[in-house]
Write an enzyme that holds these catalytic residues in place. Structure first.
Site, mmCIF file in Angstrom:
data_model
loop_
_atom_site.group_PDB
_atom_site.id
_atom_site.type_symbol
_atom_site.label_atom_id
_atom_site.label_comp_id
_atom_site.label_asym_id
_atom_site.label_seq_id
_atom_site.Cartn_x
_atom_site.Cartn_y
_atom_site.Cartn_z
ATOM 1 N N ASP A 85 0.808 -1.166 0.012
ATOM 2 C CA ASP A 85 0.184 -0.120 0.003
ATOM 3 C C ASP A 85 0.828 1.392 -0.025
ATOM 4 O O ASP A 85 1.740 1.282 0.899
ATOM 5 C CB ASP A 85 -1.041 0.000 1.157
ATOM 6 C CG ASP A 85 -1.917 1.014 1.455
ATOM 7 O OD1 ASP A 85 -2.515 1.188 0.264
ATOM 8 O OD2 ASP A 85 -2.427 1.272 2.509
ATOM 9 N N HIS A 86 0.660 2.177 -0.887
ATOM 10 C CA HIS A 86 1.428 3.582 -0.829
ATOM 11 C C HIS A 86 3.027 3.153 -0.853
ATOM 12 O O HIS A 86 3.757 3.817 -0.062
ATOM 13 C CB HIS A 86 0.888 4.298 -0.048
ATOM 14 C CG HIS A 86 -0.420 4.950 -0.004
ATOM 15 N ND1 HIS A 86 -0.625 6.052 -1.038
ATOM 16 C CD2 HIS A 86 -1.537 4.501 0.636
ATOM 17 C CE1 HIS A 86 -1.916 5.926 -0.682
ATOM 18 N NE2 HIS A 86 -2.600 5.372 0.102
ATOM 19 N N HIS A 208 -9.285 5.292 -2.110
ATOM 20 C CA HIS A 208 -8.616 5.225 -0.592
ATOM 21 C C HIS A 208 -9.605 5.734 0.393
ATOM 22 O O HIS A 208 -10.349 6.521 -0.095
ATOM 23 C CB HIS A 208 -7.182 5.796 -0.728
ATOM 24 C CG HIS A 208 -6.369 4.831 -1.397
ATOM 25 N ND1 HIS A 208 -5.144 4.501 -0.925
ATOM 26 C CD2 HIS A 208 -6.104 4.493 -2.970
ATOM 27 C CE1 HIS A 208 -4.186 3.697 -1.742
ATOM 28 N NE2 HIS A 208 -5.222 3.681 -2.988
ATOM 29 N N VAL A 231 -9.473 0.200 3.043
ATOM 30 C CA VAL A 231 -10.091 0.314 4.718
ATOM 31 C C VAL A 231 -9.021 0.001 5.516
ATOM 32 O O VAL A 231 -8.404 -1.138 5.594
ATOM 33 C CB VAL A 231 -11.400 -0.548 5.024
ATOM 34 C CG1 VAL A 231 -11.851 -0.217 6.265
ATOM 35 C CG2 VAL A 231 -12.467 -0.261 4.115
HETATM 36 P P1 13P Z 1 -8.595 4.685 5.857
HETATM 37 O O1 13P Z 1 -7.372 4.366 6.895
HETATM 38 O O2 13P Z 1 -9.321 6.074 5.711
HETATM 39 O O3 13P Z 1 -9.635 3.473 5.878
HETATM 40 O O4 13P Z 1 -7.922 4.667 4.219
HETATM 41 C C1 13P Z 1 -7.157 3.288 4.115
HETATM 42 C C2 13P Z 1 -6.412 3.452 2.864
HETATM 43 O O5 13P Z 1 -6.628 4.157 2.088
HETATM 44 C C3 13P Z 1 -5.045 2.715 2.744
HETATM 45 O O6 13P Z 1 -4.396 3.046 1.559
#
Ligand code: 13P
Length: 288
Positions: A85-86, A208, A231
């Protein structure tokens, strides 16, 4: 079932007008809860790992081993993608080498030309290995040092340029932010989402900041091409709340003191409930 790329599950989701949830993992208990819920509901699932969570869990190889082991030992048969993620450019390469089945390269903070150049290199590597790749255009806002930044709205023409590189899925800012939404949040920009979907056609779009978006907005976003929703915060909040209640109830204090397995069990159950609620809302139940 082995780890899978997210390509097939997201292509099906976009065509079927539902979304697959990406739930971020932080430890063994979270991972187990998410996998068991996906199996119970016969839903495909994406396990998200931030670079920080990667370090916390002893590195990407440890995570690959843990997730593969759980899939086998828990008899998980639904499609599971293990996704960075990211990711930074270096992080993306490290996860490819460690055996992740899906990668996000977040080049949204670079000038668009550099984002395109770096994303292109990863498209080639992921193609050869059969790994799915998520790119990002337009940064997702969120809390940094107590200041909540507004979510940017991506430029649809830039989204098309990045989608055309051959990425599997595209995260585009549409006013969404990570963490809790402030009281005065303007909501998602459906005008931007509509324009992006028109430019990018069949490309599965990623939303996201899935915590705290009202249900009607989630459904509208799915109807406009969102096929993956991330999430994290909501799982953190439900885990923390259940754990706090357990500790405050003062159970399990005699003898050896807290049993870690008992201490973490209510949080693990709370995550199952959160994941179930989201899978039902996103429409992925029974789609494995
Ligand atoms: P939230 O923490 O707002 O649920 O977002 C999660 C997210 O987008 C992870 O990349």
């Amino acid at each position: 079932m082995a780890l899978v790329s997210a390509k097939e599950m997201l292509t099906k989701a976009k065509a079927g007008k539902y979304a697959v949830g990406q739930f971020n993992i932080n430890n063994l208990e979270w991972t187990k809860s998410i996998l068991l819920t996906a199996q119970e509901l016969q839903s495909p699932v994406i396990l998200g790992v931030s670079e920080g969570a990667g370090k916390y869990m002893c590195g990407y190889k440890t995570i690959v081993g843990m997730v593969k082991g759980m899939i086998e030992e828990l008899n998980i048969t639904v499609p599971v993608a293990l996704h960075l993620d990211h990711g930074s450019f270096e992080g993306a390469k490290a996860c490819i080498n460690a055996g992740f089945s899906s990668i996000m390269f977040d080049g949204s903070h670079y000038p668009i030309e550099e984002n395109i150049a770096k994303t292109t290199q990863l498209v080639n590597a992921c193609d050869i290995l059969g790994i799915s790749l998520e790119a990002e255009v337009g940064s997702i806002g969120g809390e940094e040092d107590g200041v909540v930044g507004a979510g940017e709205c991506a430029d649809p023409a830039e989204c098309k340029a990045v989608a055309d590189l051959g990425v599997t899925m595209l995260a585009a800012g549409i006013g969404n932010i990570h963490g809790k939404y402030p009281e005065n949040w303007a909501g998602l920009s459906f005008e931007t989402l509509d324009a992006i979907q028109k430019e990018t056609g069949d490309m599965p779009l990623v939303l996201h900041g899935g915590t705290g978006i009202p249900e009607d907005m989630i459904k509208k976003a799915i109807s406009l091409g969102v096929a993956k929703i991330n999430v994290n915060t909501e799982c953190q909040l439900s885990f923390a709340d259940a754990t706090r209640k357990y500790v405050e109830a003062g159970k399990d204090l005699e003898g050896k003191g807290f049993d870690p397995r008992k201490l973490l069990a209510p949080g693990a159950e709370a995550i199952k409930a959160t994941v179930k609620e989201k899978m039902e809302l996103f429409g992925s139940v029974g789609k494995a």
